[in-house]
Structure formats: structure tokens, C-alpha cells
Design a protein around this motif. Structure first.
Motif, PDB file in Angstrom:
ATOM      1  N   VAL A   3       7.390  -6.005  11.854  1.00 20.10           N
ATOM      2  CA  VAL A   3       6.060  -6.589  11.992  1.00 20.10           C
ATOM      3  C   VAL A   3       5.945  -7.362  13.301  1.00 20.10           C
ATOM      4  O   VAL A   3       4.891  -7.352  13.961  1.00 20.10           O
ATOM      5  CB  VAL A   3       5.683  -7.433  10.751  1.00 20.10           C
ATOM      6  CG1 VAL A   3       6.500  -8.702  10.666  1.00 20.10           C
ATOM      7  CG2 VAL A   3       4.200  -7.750  10.737  1.00 20.10           C
ATOM      8  N   PHE A  72      -2.234  -7.982  14.127  1.00 18.14           N
ATOM      9  CA  PHE A  72      -1.350  -7.318  13.177  1.00 18.14           C
ATOM     10  C   PHE A  72      -1.562  -5.806  13.109  1.00 18.14           C
ATOM     11  O   PHE A  72      -0.763  -5.107  12.493  1.00 18.14           O
ATOM     12  CB  PHE A  72      -1.543  -7.909  11.777  1.00 18.14           C
ATOM     13  CG  PHE A  72      -0.915  -9.260  11.594  1.00 18.14           C
ATOM     14  CD1 PHE A  72       0.314  -9.386  10.974  1.00 18.14           C
ATOM     15  CD2 PHE A  72      -1.557 -10.405  12.030  1.00 18.14           C
ATOM     16  CE1 PHE A  72       0.895 -10.628  10.795  1.00 18.14           C
ATOM     17  CE2 PHE A  72      -0.985 -11.655  11.856  1.00 18.14           C
ATOM     18  CZ  PHE A  72       0.246 -11.769  11.244  1.00 18.14           C
ATOM     19  N   GLN A  78       5.838   3.075   9.359  1.00 18.59           N
ATOM     20  CA  GLN A  78       6.237   2.125   8.333  1.00 18.59           C
ATOM     21  C   GLN A  78       6.458   0.769   8.981  1.00 18.59           C
ATOM     22  O   GLN A  78       6.786   0.681  10.151  1.00 18.59           O
ATOM     23  CB  GLN A  78       7.515   2.578   7.646  1.00 18.59           C
ATOM     24  CG  GLN A  78       7.357   3.922   6.970  1.00 18.59           C
ATOM     25  CD  GLN A  78       8.274   4.064   5.768  1.00 18.59           C
ATOM     26  OE1 GLN A  78       9.343   3.500   5.736  1.00 18.59           O
ATOM     27  NE2 GLN A  78       7.834   4.828   4.798  1.00 18.59           N
ATOM     28  N   ILE A  79       6.280  -0.262   8.174  1.00 20.63           N
ATOM     29  CA  ILE A  79       6.491  -1.624   8.650  1.00 20.63           C
ATOM     30  C   ILE A  79       7.708  -2.189   7.929  1.00 20.63           C
ATOM     31  O   ILE A  79       7.774  -2.172   6.696  1.00 20.63           O
ATOM     32  CB  ILE A  79       5.263  -2.517   8.395  1.00 20.63           C
ATOM     33  CG1 ILE A  79       4.052  -1.993   9.153  1.00 20.63           C
ATOM     34  CG2 ILE A  79       5.540  -3.964   8.765  1.00 20.63           C
ATOM     35  CD1 ILE A  79       4.192  -2.011  10.663  1.00 20.63           C
ATOM     36  N   LEU A  81       9.944  -5.219   6.813  1.00 21.27           N
ATOM     37  CA  LEU A  81       9.979  -6.639   6.513  1.00 21.27           C
ATOM     38  C   LEU A  81      11.414  -6.976   6.128  1.00 21.27           C
ATOM     39  O   LEU A  81      12.192  -6.079   5.800  1.00 21.27           O
ATOM     40  CB  LEU A  81       9.014  -6.964   5.373  1.00 21.27           C
ATOM     41  CG  LEU A  81       7.535  -6.688   5.667  1.00 21.27           C
ATOM     42  CD1 LEU A  81       6.696  -6.848   4.410  1.00 21.27           C
ATOM     43  CD2 LEU A  81       7.030  -7.617   6.755  1.00 21.27           C
ATOM     44  N   THR A  85      10.810  -2.056   3.365  1.00 22.44           N
ATOM     45  CA  THR A  85       9.831  -1.361   4.203  1.00 22.44           C
ATOM     46  C   THR A  85       8.583  -1.078   3.378  1.00 22.44           C
ATOM     47  O   THR A  85       8.668  -0.738   2.210  1.00 22.44           O
ATOM     48  CB  THR A  85      10.437  -0.031   4.709  1.00 22.44           C
ATOM     49  OG1 THR A  85      11.641  -0.335   5.410  1.00 22.44           O
ATOM     50  CG2 THR A  85       9.497   0.701   5.626  1.00 22.44           C
ATOM     51  N   ILE A  86       7.414  -1.217   4.025  1.00 24.03           N
ATOM     52  CA  ILE A  86       6.160  -0.890   3.348  1.00 24.03           C
ATOM     53  C   ILE A  86       5.429   0.195   4.123  1.00 24.03           C
ATOM     54  O   ILE A  86       5.639   0.383   5.316  1.00 24.03           O
ATOM     55  CB  ILE A  86       5.257  -2.132   3.153  1.00 24.03           C
ATOM     56  CG1 ILE A  86       4.861  -2.762   4.496  1.00 24.03           C
ATOM     57  CG2 ILE A  86       5.941  -3.164   2.268  1.00 24.03           C
ATOM     58  CD1 ILE A  86       3.818  -3.868   4.367  1.00 24.03           C
ATOM     59  N   PRO A  88       2.176   2.314   5.782  1.00 21.07           N
ATOM     60  CA  PRO A  88       1.026   1.891   6.602  1.00 21.07           C
ATOM     61  C   PRO A  88      -0.189   1.535   5.734  1.00 21.07           C
ATOM     62  O   PRO A  88      -0.936   0.621   6.062  1.00 21.07           O
ATOM     63  CB  PRO A  88       0.727   3.095   7.489  1.00 21.07           C
ATOM     64  CG  PRO A  88       1.943   3.941   7.447  1.00 21.07           C
ATOM     65  CD  PRO A  88       2.638   3.639   6.157  1.00 21.07           C
ATOM     66  N   GLU A  90      -0.180   0.274   2.649  1.00 21.49           N
ATOM     67  CA  GLU A  90       0.051  -1.050   2.078  1.00 21.49           C
ATOM     68  C   GLU A  90      -0.194  -2.134   3.124  1.00 21.49           C
ATOM     69  O   GLU A  90      -0.817  -3.154   2.862  1.00 21.49           O
ATOM     70  CB  GLU A  90       1.506  -1.182   1.606  1.00 21.49           C
ATOM     71  CG  GLU A  90       1.749  -0.896   0.159  1.00 21.49           C
ATOM     72  CD  GLU A  90       3.214  -1.155  -0.181  1.00 21.49           C
ATOM     73  OE1 GLU A  90       3.444  -2.009  -1.044  1.00 21.49           O
ATOM     74  OE2 GLU A  90       4.094  -0.518   0.422  1.00 21.49           O
ATOM     75  N   TYR A  91       0.318  -1.892   4.317  1.00 23.43           N
ATOM     76  CA  TYR A  91       0.202  -2.867   5.405  1.00 23.43           C
ATOM     77  C   TYR A  91      -1.258  -3.082   5.770  1.00 23.43           C
ATOM     78  O   TYR A  91      -1.733  -4.209   5.877  1.00 23.43           O
ATOM     79  CB  TYR A  91       1.003  -2.379   6.612  1.00 23.43           C
ATOM     80  CG  TYR A  91       1.033  -3.352   7.759  1.00 23.43           C
ATOM     81  CD1 TYR A  91       1.759  -4.531   7.680  1.00 23.43           C
ATOM     82  CD2 TYR A  91       0.341  -3.088   8.939  1.00 23.43           C
ATOM     83  CE1 TYR A  91       1.799  -5.433   8.733  1.00 23.43           C
ATOM     84  CE2 TYR A  91       0.379  -3.977   9.998  1.00 23.43           C
ATOM     85  CZ  TYR A  91       1.109  -5.151   9.895  1.00 23.43           C
ATOM     86  OH  TYR A  91       1.139  -6.034  10.931  1.00 23.43           O
ATOM     87  N   ARG A  92      -2.006  -1.985   5.952  1.00 24.90           N
ATOM     88  CA  ARG A  92      -3.433  -2.124   6.275  1.00 24.90           C
ATOM     89  C   ARG A  92      -4.173  -2.803   5.127  1.00 24.90           C
ATOM     90  O   ARG A  92      -5.093  -3.574   5.343  1.00 24.90           O
ATOM     91  CB  ARG A  92      -4.046  -0.772   6.594  1.00 24.90           C
ATOM     92  CG  ARG A  92      -3.730  -0.298   8.001  1.00 24.90           C
ATOM     93  CD  ARG A  92      -4.552   0.913   8.391  1.00 24.90           C
ATOM     94  NE  ARG A  92      -4.254   2.096   7.618  1.00 24.90           N
ATOM     95  CZ  ARG A  92      -3.254   2.938   7.882  1.00 24.90           C
ATOM     96  NH1 ARG A  92      -2.474   2.734   8.919  1.00 24.90           N
ATOM     97  NH2 ARG A  92      -3.056   3.994   7.128  1.00 24.90           N
TER      98      ARG A  92
END
Length: 161
Positions: A3, A72, A78-79, A81, A85-86, A88, A90-92
């Protein structure tokens, strides 16, 4: 992608779009923090090699004339953390959805966007452009009226006599 790297890429993208040097961005941040960031600190941030405090993210967003959520955004697959990993999606989703307290269908995001648009439109340079545009429309309108008036007062052509 971590991130911090995603945020760093956005910082670099916004800084370059605004034609700011690393030093200039660091100095601009100084007006919101207790002291400016060095050129090296900005460079490390852009490379994703540092964590950020909420105050630092706020100062970066203010110095770059953007929003904290915009820092952000990423197109990474994938992101990463610290705990896993989450995706895209989930992240958005976390950038847009705040749970059951969120207003219906992104109304909150729309309000923020409209506020941002209002802030941009209130800048002196844009106000001058708006005034110039209004004058240009007035001049064009006067010119068009003169042209219409001139065409109605012309002598009839020979075929009309």
C-alpha cells in the motif's frame, strides 16, 4: 504491491503533473507540518519506502491539491498489507464504502467531489478565465447581433429589384 508503494506512485504522479520538484513538494508540506520534508524524504515516500501518519497524508494531499483517498488509488493486481494480500476490488471497496453508516449509493463521495470541484473553480486563475470567457461570449454575441443587423439593412440584390 504494498500500500505504501501505491501511495508513493500517486504522490509522484501528482507531483509531476503539477511540475513540482521533490524539494518544492517537501517545502509545500512544511506549511502543514511542523517542518518541511527533505528532498530525500519525498523521494523515499515516492518509492514506497516509508509509512505515513494521518497528518503526513493530509499535508501531502493539501500540498498536491488533491484528496487523501486519491493518494490511495492504484491499478495494482493485489495490495499487500502486513497481515495478507487483498484483491483490487476489496481495496477499491474500502476507499468508497464505509459500512452501514455510508449514505446511499455514493452520495457522500459525490458531495466530496462537488466540494473539490467548487474549490478548484474558486481559484483566482480559473475565476479570471471564467471572466475572460464571459467577455468573449459577450463580444461574440455583439458581433453576431451586428452581423444580423447589417444583413437586414443591406440593399437588395439586383435580382431582388
Amino acid at each position: 504491491m504494498r500500500v505504501e508503494e501505491a501511495i508513493g506512485k500517486q504522490i509522484a504522479r501528482f507531483r509531476e503533473a503539477r511540475h513540482l520538484s521533490l524539494t518544492e513538494l517537501g517545502e509545500a508540506m512544511g506549511q502543514y507540518l511542523d517542518r518541511p520534508w527533505s528532498r530525500q524524504a519525498v523521494h523515499q515516500a515516492e518509492r514506497g519506502r516509508r509509512a505515513f501518519t494521518a497528518a503526513e497524508l493530509t499535508a501531502i494531499a493539501l500540498a498536491l491539491d488533491t484528496s487523501v483517498p486519491a493518494l490511495f488509488l492504484t491499478d495494482a493486481e493485489q495490495i499487500e498489507l502486513p497481515g495478507g494480500t487483498i484483491s483490487p476490488e476489496e481495496y477499491r471497496g474500502i476507499l468508497l464504502y464505509a459500512g452501514k453508516d455510508a449514505p446511499l449509493d455514493g452520495v457522500d463521495e459525490l458531495i466530496v467531489a462537488l466540494h473539490d470541484i467548487g474549490e478548484v473553480l474558486s481559484r483566482p486563475a480559473l475565476a479570471r478565465l471564467a471572466r475572460i470567457g464571459a467577455v468573449a461570449e459577450q463580444v461574440a454575441g455583439v458581433a453576431a447581433e451586428s452581423e444580423v443587423a447589417a444583413s437586414t439593412h443591406r440593399e437588395p440584390a439586383r435580382s431582388e429589384r
